[in-house]
Design a protein around this motif. Structure first.
Motif, PDB file in Angstrom:
ATOM      1  N   THR A 166    -109.773  15.427  66.725  1.00  0.00           N
ATOM      2  CA  THR A 166    -109.131  14.815  67.890  1.00  0.00           C
ATOM      3  C   THR A 166    -109.917  15.106  69.167  1.00  0.00           C
ATOM      4  N   ARG A 167    -110.354  16.375  69.325  1.00  0.00           N
ATOM      5  CA  ARG A 167    -111.152  16.719  70.516  1.00  0.00           C
ATOM      6  C   ARG A 167    -112.431  15.898  70.579  1.00  0.00           C
ATOM      7  N   LEU A 168    -113.092  15.720  69.434  1.00  0.00           N
ATOM      8  CA  LEU A 168    -114.329  14.933  69.401  1.00  0.00           C
ATOM      9  C   LEU A 168    -114.060  13.475  69.739  1.00  0.00           C
ATOM     10  N   ALA A 169    -112.960  12.934  69.223  1.00  0.00           N
ATOM     11  CA  ALA A 169    -112.615  11.540  69.524  1.00  0.00           C
ATOM     12  C   ALA A 169    -112.336  11.358  71.008  1.00  0.00           C
ATOM     13  N   TRP A 170    -111.616  12.295  71.592  1.00  0.00           N
ATOM     14  CA  TRP A 170    -111.339  12.230  73.033  1.00  0.00           C
ATOM     15  C   TRP A 170    -112.632  12.339  73.831  1.00  0.00           C
ATOM     16  N   ALA A 171    -113.503  13.254  73.451  1.00  0.00           N
ATOM     17  CA  ALA A 171    -114.771  13.435  74.167  1.00  0.00           C
ATOM     18  C   ALA A 171    -115.617  12.161  74.066  1.00  0.00           C
ATOM     19  N   LYS A 172    -115.628  11.544  72.893  1.00  0.00           N
ATOM     20  CA  LYS A 172    -116.393  10.315  72.710  1.00  0.00           C
ATOM     21  C   LYS A 172    -115.820   9.207  73.599  1.00  0.00           C
ATOM     22  N   GLY A 173    -114.491   9.110  73.680  1.00  0.00           N
ATOM     23  CA  GLY A 173    -113.836   8.127  74.530  1.00  0.00           C
ATOM     24  C   GLY A 173    -114.135   8.364  76.002  1.00  0.00           C
ATOM     25  N   LEU A 174    -114.177   9.637  76.400  1.00  0.00           N
ATOM     26  CA  LEU A 174    -114.475   9.955  77.805  1.00  0.00           C
ATOM     27  C   LEU A 174    -115.914   9.640  78.161  1.00  0.00           C
ATOM     28  N   VAL A 175    -116.819   9.796  77.212  1.00  0.00           N
ATOM     29  CA  VAL A 175    -118.225   9.499  77.475  1.00  0.00           C
ATOM     30  C   VAL A 175    -118.398   8.011  77.710  1.00  0.00           C
ATOM     31  N   ARG A 176    -117.669   7.189  76.983  1.00  0.00           N
ATOM     32  CA  ARG A 176    -117.769   5.728  77.141  1.00  0.00           C
ATOM     33  C   ARG A 176    -117.201   5.262  78.467  1.00  0.00           C
TER      34      ARG A 176
END
Length: 177
Positions: A166-176
């Protein structure tokens, strides 16, 4: 393990359930939502020895496990406050050793409360130990679960794997963004 920080990469996690007499451990590999059991057991200390020697036994046992399994990340269950102040203090000292051992070799350590672990594995923070063990067996069918402490440690590693994704998915979303 290579690429442990990348989304979808295989990460090796050691879950630890601190205890002075028995510290449970469980190692899994996680790739996305797929989990694979690698090993589990306990590090036990001799309760006839002085506290300092027991803490040393615990540290040596954990160090050997870390060398053998080479995890990328560690997850430790937070302990509840014991009614007996002497027992709580000893457990706190054991927990310090459990958190320090992976940190000393550069392994990131995360902590999870018991209710969050139960909720992540069973679906409710009020789950019984038996329910947790049943779900660990279902999620990791090859786990031997030598002791309840080992099942608890595997539950911590599963919790970490889920929250890590979940943390990785959120971080990926924030990078976009």
């Amino acid at each position: 393990m290579s690429g442990a920080g990348a989304a979808g990469a295989v990460v090796r996690v050691i879950g630890l359930d601190p205890g002075l007499r028995h510290t449970g451990w469980g190692v899994i590999e996680a790739a996305g939502n797929r989990l694979r059991h690698l090993g589990d057991g306990v590090v036990s200390t001799d309760d006839r020895l002085p506290l300092a020697e027991r803490l040393m036994q615990l540290h040596r046992g954990l160090t050997a496990l870390l060398e053998e399994w080479r995890p990328d990340e560690a997850a430790v269950e937070e302990t509840y406050v014991n009614r007996n102040p002497g027992s709580a203090l000893k457990l706190g000292q054991a927990r310090g050793v459990v958190m320090l051992a992976p940190a000393l070799v550069g392994i990131p350590v995360r902590e999870y409360g018991a209710m969050l672990v139960k909720q992540s594995v069973v679906g409710t923070g009020a789950a019984t130990k038996e329910q947790v063990q049943m779900m660990v067996r279902r999620l990791l069918p090859n786990a031997r679960l030598s002791r309840a402490d080992a099942a608890d440690a595997l539950a911590v590693s599963i919790c970490h794997a889920h929250h890590r994704a979940t943390r990785l998915a959120w971080a990926k979303g924030l990078v976009r963004a």
